[in-house]
Design a protein around this motif. Structure first.
Motif, PDB file in Angstrom:
ATOM      1  N   PHE A 104       1.173  -1.508   0.050  1.00 50.43           N
ATOM      2  CA  PHE A 104       0.050   0.085   0.056  1.00 50.43           C
ATOM      3  C   PHE A 104       1.057   1.860   0.061  1.00 50.43           C
ATOM      4  N   SER A 105       1.557   1.566  -1.019  1.00 50.69           N
ATOM      5  CA  SER A 105       2.324   2.515  -1.531  1.00 50.69           C
ATOM      6  C   SER A 105       1.782   3.540  -1.155  1.00 50.69           C
ATOM      7  N   PRO A 106       2.422   4.836  -0.257  1.00 50.95           N
ATOM      8  CA  PRO A 106       1.799   5.915  -0.545  1.00 50.95           C
ATOM      9  C   PRO A 106       2.256   6.882  -1.475  1.00 50.95           C
ATOM     10  N   PHE A 107       3.445   6.382  -2.034  1.00 49.11           N
ATOM     11  CA  PHE A 107       3.700   6.729  -3.418  1.00 49.11           C
ATOM     12  C   PHE A 107       2.778   6.668  -4.656  1.00 49.11           C
ATOM     13  N   ILE A 108       2.320   5.562  -4.499  1.00 51.95           N
ATOM     14  CA  ILE A 108       1.223   5.656  -6.125  1.00 51.95           C
ATOM     15  C   ILE A 108       0.148   5.503  -5.770  1.00 51.95           C
ATOM     16  N   GLY A 109      -0.136   6.041  -4.177  1.00 51.16           N
ATOM     17  CA  GLY A 109      -1.622   6.131  -4.570  1.00 51.16           C
ATOM     18  C   GLY A 109      -2.458   4.576  -3.301  1.00 51.16           C
ATOM     19  N   PHE A 110      -1.296   5.018  -2.628  1.00 51.34           N
ATOM     20  CA  PHE A 110      -1.534   3.419  -1.420  1.00 51.34           C
ATOM     21  C   PHE A 110      -2.628   2.150  -2.278  1.00 51.34           C
ATOM     22  N   ARG A 111      -1.611   1.638  -3.189  1.00 50.62           N
ATOM     23  CA  ARG A 111      -1.214   0.997  -4.147  1.00 50.62           C
ATOM     24  C   ARG A 111      -0.044  -0.503  -4.258  1.00 50.62           C
ATOM     25  N   GLY A 112      -0.215  -1.061  -4.360  1.00 48.34           N
ATOM     26  CA  GLY A 112       1.437  -1.927  -4.426  1.00 48.34           C
ATOM     27  C   GLY A 112       1.181  -3.119  -4.866  1.00 48.34           C
ATOM     28  N   GLY A 113       2.283  -3.993  -4.572  1.00 48.19           N
ATOM     29  CA  GLY A 113       2.395  -5.705  -5.150  1.00 48.19           C
ATOM     30  C   GLY A 113       1.662  -6.514  -4.513  1.00 48.19           C
ATOM     31  N   LYS A 114       1.438  -6.893  -4.600  1.00 51.36           N
ATOM     32  CA  LYS A 114       1.944  -8.542  -3.611  1.00 51.36           C
ATOM     33  C   LYS A 114       1.996  -9.102  -2.248  1.00 51.36           C
ATOM     34  N   GLY A 115       3.722  -8.448  -2.320  1.00 50.58           N
ATOM     35  CA  GLY A 115       4.314  -8.378  -1.319  1.00 50.58           C
ATOM     36  C   GLY A 115       4.725  -9.400  -0.606  1.00 50.58           C
ATOM     37  N   SER A 149       2.073 -16.994  -9.478  1.00 47.93           N
ATOM     38  CA  SER A 149       0.425 -17.054  -8.182  1.00 47.93           C
ATOM     39  C   SER A 149       0.394 -17.903  -7.147  1.00 47.93           C
ATOM     40  N   LEU A 150       0.325 -19.211  -8.243  1.00 50.24           N
ATOM     41  CA  LEU A 150       0.378 -20.546  -7.059  1.00 50.24           C
ATOM     42  C   LEU A 150       1.186 -20.499  -6.794  1.00 50.24           C
ATOM     43  N   ALA A 151       2.633 -20.813  -6.814  1.00 48.55           N
ATOM     44  CA  ALA A 151       3.474 -20.665  -5.647  1.00 48.55           C
ATOM     45  C   ALA A 151       3.957 -19.320  -4.670  1.00 48.55           C
ATOM     46  N   SER A 152       3.127 -18.196  -4.571  1.00 47.37           N
ATOM     47  CA  SER A 152       3.206 -17.609  -3.508  1.00 47.37           C
ATOM     48  C   SER A 152       2.121 -18.013  -2.898  1.00 47.37           C
ATOM     49  N   ILE A 153       0.401 -18.262  -3.230  1.00 45.37           N
ATOM     50  CA  ILE A 153      -0.321 -18.795  -2.347  1.00 45.37           C
ATOM     51  C   ILE A 153       0.328 -20.024  -1.278  1.00 45.37           C
ATOM     52  N   VAL A 154       0.684 -20.853  -2.417  1.00 46.39           N
ATOM     53  CA  VAL A 154       0.743 -21.975  -0.985  1.00 46.39           C
ATOM     54  C   VAL A 154       2.062 -21.810  -0.403  1.00 46.39           C
ATOM     55  N   LEU A 155       2.884 -20.386  -0.514  1.00 46.55           N
ATOM     56  CA  LEU A 155       3.752 -19.953   0.929  1.00 46.55           C
ATOM     57  C   LEU A 155       3.429 -18.885   1.102  1.00 46.55           C
ATOM     58  N   SER A 156       2.084 -18.776   1.278  1.00 55.92           N
ATOM     59  CA  SER A 156       1.206 -18.400   2.288  1.00 55.92           C
ATOM     60  C   SER A 156       0.569 -19.221   3.539  1.00 55.92           C
ATOM     61  N   LEU A 157       0.192 -19.996   3.139  1.00 54.88           N
ATOM     62  CA  LEU A 157      -0.043 -20.877   3.647  1.00 54.88           C
ATOM     63  C   LEU A 157       0.617 -21.827   3.961  1.00 54.88           C
ATOM     64  N   GLU A 158       1.976 -22.032   3.911  1.00 52.78           N
ATOM     65  CA  GLU A 158       3.135 -22.944   3.999  1.00 52.78           C
ATOM     66  C   GLU A 158       3.667 -21.950   5.368  1.00 52.78           C
ATOM     67  N   PHE A 159       3.913 -20.891   4.745  1.00 54.29           N
ATOM     68  CA  PHE A 159       4.827 -19.909   6.189  1.00 54.29           C
ATOM     69  C   PHE A 159       4.379 -20.150   7.626  1.00 54.29           C
ATOM     70  N   ARG A 187      -4.089 -10.861  -1.018  1.00 51.05           N
ATOM     71  CA  ARG A 187      -3.435  -9.883  -1.675  1.00 51.05           C
ATOM     72  C   ARG A 187      -3.853 -10.659  -2.923  1.00 51.05           C
ATOM     73  N   HIS A 188      -3.543 -11.996  -2.639  1.00 53.31           N
ATOM     74  CA  HIS A 188      -3.767 -12.985  -4.307  1.00 53.31           C
ATOM     75  C   HIS A 188      -5.186 -13.406  -4.510  1.00 53.31           C
ATOM     76  N   HIS A 189      -6.082 -13.258  -3.691  1.00 49.47           N
ATOM     77  CA  HIS A 189      -7.513 -13.178  -4.280  1.00 49.47           C
ATOM     78  C   HIS A 189      -8.216 -13.467  -5.742  1.00 49.47           C
ATOM     79  N   SER A 190      -7.459 -12.232  -6.295  1.00 50.25           N
ATOM     80  CA  SER A 190      -8.287 -12.350  -7.741  1.00 50.25           C
ATOM     81  C   SER A 190      -7.179 -13.580  -7.935  1.00 50.25           C
ATOM     82  N   ASN A 191      -6.129 -13.995  -8.592  1.00 50.29           N
ATOM     83  CA  ASN A 191      -5.338 -14.604  -8.490  1.00 50.29           C
ATOM     84  C   ASN A 191      -6.120 -15.977  -8.567  1.00 50.29           C
ATOM     85  N   ILE A 192      -6.626 -16.376  -7.127  1.00 48.63           N
ATOM     86  CA  ILE A 192      -7.003 -17.539  -6.963  1.00 48.63           C
ATOM     87  C   ILE A 192      -8.339 -17.712  -7.637  1.00 48.63           C
TER      88      ILE A 192
END
Length: 212
Positions: A104-115, A149-159, A187-192
């Motif tokens: 949620f970067s303030p430099f680009i309107g509180f948008r940003g990457g998935k983290g 995205s799939l690899a990132s989602i798996v990490l979010s569950l494993e971490f 943050r990956h809800h649309s990817n899911i």
């Protein structure tokens, strides 16, 4: 040393470094356009990779990982001398601030990457053993599924589970695991949804043509 002042300092460090939108910076400097106007519109390394190619994507990835690692490394220096418990909490709030700043970067309107990349950098400094396990998982899922995205989602569950197993006696690190996992998953809800519909792009697909 005032513990609360130190915590405030590391939060500020995390937010400032995490908020640097390297995907937007790289796209504007080298391609004279804004990555948010291309592909998925997400200002992250994966969209840069798909849109501008491997060199640009890897550069943004390295920068996003580096800012997470740098934030926590600076926090560690600022917190030197504190007992383990407040030291842990200081590193964790710095890491969370960096991840939130990226997302949620303030430099680009509180948008940003998935983290994911920024979290990876922070986690590598805080818990290198856990980071190595996560990297192996990420590369394995990516090799099979060809979807970042799939690899990132798996990490979010494993971490979260991994942190409980490796660092279950350190409450701050457990909080980092669950908070980061939840944020990355959300943050990956649309990817899911796209994965479930079979519409998620895979690596190797021809990238969008962009004229510098």
């Amino acid at each position: 040393m005032d513990v609360w002042l130190s915590i405030a300092e590391v939060v500020a460090v995390g937010l400032v470094l995490g908020s640097l939108p390297f995907a937007v910076i790289v796209s504007r400097i080298f391609f004279k356009t804004d990555i948010r106007e291309h592909g998925s519109g997400n200002p992250g390394a994966t969209n840069v990779f798909r849109t501008f190619g491997p060199a640009a994507g890897i550069a943004v990835l390295v920068l996003d990982v580096a800012k997470g690692a740098a934030a926590v490394a600076i926090a560690r220096a600022l917190l030197a001398g504190l007992p383990e418990r407040p030291h842990d909490w200081g590193l964790v709030v710095c890491a969370l601030a960096a991840i939130a700043g990226h997302s949620f970067s303030p430099f680009i309107g509180f948008r940003g990457g998935k983290g994911v990349a920024t979290a990876a950098g922070a986690v590598t400094v805080i818990m290198p053993t856990g980071a190595l396990v996560l990297l192996i998982t990420f590369l394995s899922v990516l090799a099979v599924g060809r979807m970042v995205s799939l690899a990132s989602i798996v990490l979010s569950l494993e971490f979260p589970m991994l942190v409980v197993i490796l660092y279950g006696d350190r409450t701050a690190l457990v909080l980092l695991g669950f908070a980061t996992g939840a944020l990355v998953f959300w943050r990956h809800h649309s990817n899911i949804r796209r994965i479930m519909r079979g519409e998620e792009p895979r690596l190797g697909r021809m990238r969008e043509a962009v004229n510098p």
